[in-house]
Design a protein around this motif. Structure first.
Motif, PDB file in Angstrom:
ATOM      1  N   PRO A   4      -4.711  -5.180 -11.822  1.00  0.00           N
ATOM      2  CA  PRO A   4      -3.315  -4.981 -12.216  1.00  0.00           C
ATOM      3  C   PRO A   4      -2.702  -3.825 -11.443  1.00  0.00           C
ATOM      4  O   PRO A   4      -3.343  -2.796 -11.217  1.00  0.00           O
ATOM      5  CB  PRO A   4      -3.371  -4.693 -13.709  1.00  0.00           C
ATOM      6  CG  PRO A   4      -4.782  -4.448 -14.060  1.00  0.00           C
ATOM      7  CD  PRO A   4      -5.634  -4.945 -12.918  1.00  0.00           C
ATOM      8  N   GLY A   5      -1.463  -4.039 -11.045  1.00  0.00           N
ATOM      9  CA  GLY A   5      -0.773  -2.998 -10.281  1.00  0.00           C
ATOM     10  C   GLY A   5      -0.440  -1.798 -11.129  1.00  0.00           C
ATOM     11  O   GLY A   5      -0.067  -1.916 -12.287  1.00  0.00           O
ATOM     12  N   LYS A   6      -0.595  -0.648 -10.552  1.00  0.00           N
ATOM     13  CA  LYS A   6      -0.276   0.586 -11.249  1.00  0.00           C
ATOM     14  C   LYS A   6       1.238   0.808 -11.134  1.00  0.00           C
ATOM     15  O   LYS A   6       1.809   0.671 -10.052  1.00  0.00           O
ATOM     16  CB  LYS A   6      -1.046   1.732 -10.596  1.00  0.00           C
ATOM     17  CG  LYS A   6      -0.911   3.043 -11.314  1.00  0.00           C
ATOM     18  CD  LYS A   6      -1.793   4.090 -10.660  1.00  0.00           C
ATOM     19  CE  LYS A   6      -1.609   5.410 -11.365  1.00  0.00           C
ATOM     20  NZ  LYS A   6      -2.396   6.454 -10.714  1.00  0.00           N
ATOM     21  N   PRO A   7       1.885   1.142 -12.243  1.00  0.00           N
ATOM     22  CA  PRO A   7       3.326   1.379 -12.154  1.00  0.00           C
ATOM     23  C   PRO A   7       3.625   2.576 -11.250  1.00  0.00           C
ATOM     24  O   PRO A   7       2.919   3.576 -11.271  1.00  0.00           O
ATOM     25  CB  PRO A   7       3.761   1.665 -13.587  1.00  0.00           C
ATOM     26  CG  PRO A   7       2.565   1.552 -14.442  1.00  0.00           C
ATOM     27  CD  PRO A   7       1.380   1.299 -13.585  1.00  0.00           C
ATOM     28  N   ARG A   8       4.646   2.428 -10.477  1.00  0.00           N
ATOM     29  CA  ARG A   8       5.061   3.528  -9.598  1.00  0.00           C
ATOM     30  C   ARG A   8       6.076   4.385 -10.334  1.00  0.00           C
ATOM     31  O   ARG A   8       6.841   3.903 -11.154  1.00  0.00           O
ATOM     32  CB  ARG A   8       5.745   2.983  -8.344  1.00  0.00           C
ATOM     33  CG  ARG A   8       4.854   2.200  -7.443  1.00  0.00           C
ATOM     34  CD  ARG A   8       5.587   1.767  -6.192  1.00  0.00           C
ATOM     35  NE  ARG A   8       6.965   1.354  -6.503  1.00  0.00           N
ATOM     36  CZ  ARG A   8       7.965   1.366  -5.640  1.00  0.00           C
ATOM     37  NH1 ARG A   8       7.760   1.759  -4.403  1.00  0.00           N
ATOM     38  NH2 ARG A   8       9.173   0.965  -5.977  1.00  0.00           N
ATOM     39  N   THR A   9       6.058   5.650 -10.012  1.00  0.00           N
ATOM     40  CA  THR A   9       7.078   6.552 -10.551  1.00  0.00           C
ATOM     41  C   THR A   9       7.945   7.029  -9.397  1.00  0.00           C
ATOM     42  O   THR A   9       7.474   7.214  -8.273  1.00  0.00           O
ATOM     43  CB  THR A   9       6.448   7.762 -11.266  1.00  0.00           C
ATOM     44  OG1 THR A   9       5.610   8.449 -10.363  1.00  0.00           O
ATOM     45  CG2 THR A   9       5.653   7.327 -12.474  1.00  0.00           C
ATOM     46  N   VAL A  10       9.225   7.188  -9.707  1.00  0.00           N
ATOM     47  CA  VAL A  10      10.196   7.642  -8.723  1.00  0.00           C
ATOM     48  C   VAL A  10      10.976   8.784  -9.356  1.00  0.00           C
ATOM     49  O   VAL A  10      11.334   8.725 -10.537  1.00  0.00           O
ATOM     50  CB  VAL A  10      11.162   6.489  -8.339  1.00  0.00           C
ATOM     51  CG1 VAL A  10      12.221   6.967  -7.387  1.00  0.00           C
ATOM     52  CG2 VAL A  10      10.399   5.319  -7.771  1.00  0.00           C
ATOM     53  N   THR A  11      11.236   9.808  -8.588  1.00  0.00           N
ATOM     54  CA  THR A  11      12.040  10.927  -9.079  1.00  0.00           C
ATOM     55  C   THR A  11      13.401  10.866  -8.411  1.00  0.00           C
ATOM     56  O   THR A  11      13.517  10.815  -7.188  1.00  0.00           O
ATOM     57  CB  THR A  11      11.361  12.271  -8.758  1.00  0.00           C
ATOM     58  OG1 THR A  11      10.044  12.262  -9.313  1.00  0.00           O
ATOM     59  CG2 THR A  11      12.138  13.427  -9.340  1.00  0.00           C
ATOM     60  N   MET A  12      14.442  10.841  -9.240  1.00  0.00           N
ATOM     61  CA  MET A  12      15.825  10.833  -8.751  1.00  0.00           C
ATOM     62  C   MET A  12      16.612  11.861  -9.538  1.00  0.00           C
ATOM     63  O   MET A  12      16.621  11.816 -10.774  1.00  0.00           O
ATOM     64  CB  MET A  12      16.457   9.440  -8.935  1.00  0.00           C
ATOM     65  CG  MET A  12      15.816   8.385  -8.050  1.00  0.00           C
ATOM     66  SD  MET A  12      16.421   6.712  -8.344  1.00  0.00           S
ATOM     67  CE  MET A  12      18.170   6.901  -8.276  1.00  0.00           C
ATOM     68  N   ASP A  13      17.251  12.745  -8.857  1.00  0.00           N
ATOM     69  CA  ASP A  13      18.052  13.805  -9.478  1.00  0.00           C
ATOM     70  C   ASP A  13      17.263  14.557 -10.550  1.00  0.00           C
ATOM     71  O   ASP A  13      17.774  14.873 -11.621  1.00  0.00           O
ATOM     72  CB  ASP A  13      19.329  13.222 -10.095  1.00  0.00           C
ATOM     73  CG  ASP A  13      20.241  12.603  -9.058  1.00  0.00           C
ATOM     74  OD1 ASP A  13      20.252  13.108  -7.914  1.00  0.00           O
ATOM     75  OD2 ASP A  13      20.954  11.628  -9.377  1.00  0.00           O
ATOM     76  N   GLY A  14      16.002  14.802 -10.297  1.00  0.00           N
ATOM     77  CA  GLY A  14      15.175  15.571 -11.218  1.00  0.00           C
ATOM     78  C   GLY A  14      14.615  14.772 -12.382  1.00  0.00           C
ATOM     79  O   GLY A  14      13.863  15.307 -13.188  1.00  0.00           O
TER      80      GLY A  14
END
Length: 105
Positions: A4-14
């Motif tokens: 299963p794919g690991k969820p990605r995290t993205v940081t936008m405007d903190g």
């Protein structure tokens, strides 16, 4: 079987966001629907419990008002293995008729 794919995290405007794959999102939505169904089932069960408690209170009230001579004459009808609605109907059947002040006509 694919891992299963690991969820990605993205940081936008903190702020951090989790980016899900379409399969992960579908699984999340399925889980939400299941949870909603289970919550509805619990709500129905709570309502049934509340109704049962109200019936029990009414049965206790009616039994407390039942004169001893009427209780003796109803032997066999006020027994175990009866549902509360049937029990209340049987109790009312042996009581002398009178207007119930708690009920509206």
């Amino acid at each position: 079987m694919p891992k299963p794919g690991k969820p990605r995290t993205v940081t936008m405007d903190g702020a951090r966001f989790v980016v899900l794959t379409p399969e992960q999102y579908a699984g999340l939505e399925s889980s939400r629907r299941q949870l909603g169904g289970q919550q509805a089932q619990v709500a129905r069960m709570k309502l049934d419990l509340q109704r049962g408690r109200e019936l029990l209170r009414e049965a206790e009230r009616v039994l407390a008002d039942l004169p001893a001579k009427h209780a003796e004459s109803s032997s066999g009808r006020l027994g175990p293995e009866r549902g509360l609605p049937e029990l209340l109907a049987d109790i009312r059947a042996v009581l002398p008729s009178r207007a119930d002040p708690d009920r509206t006509p």
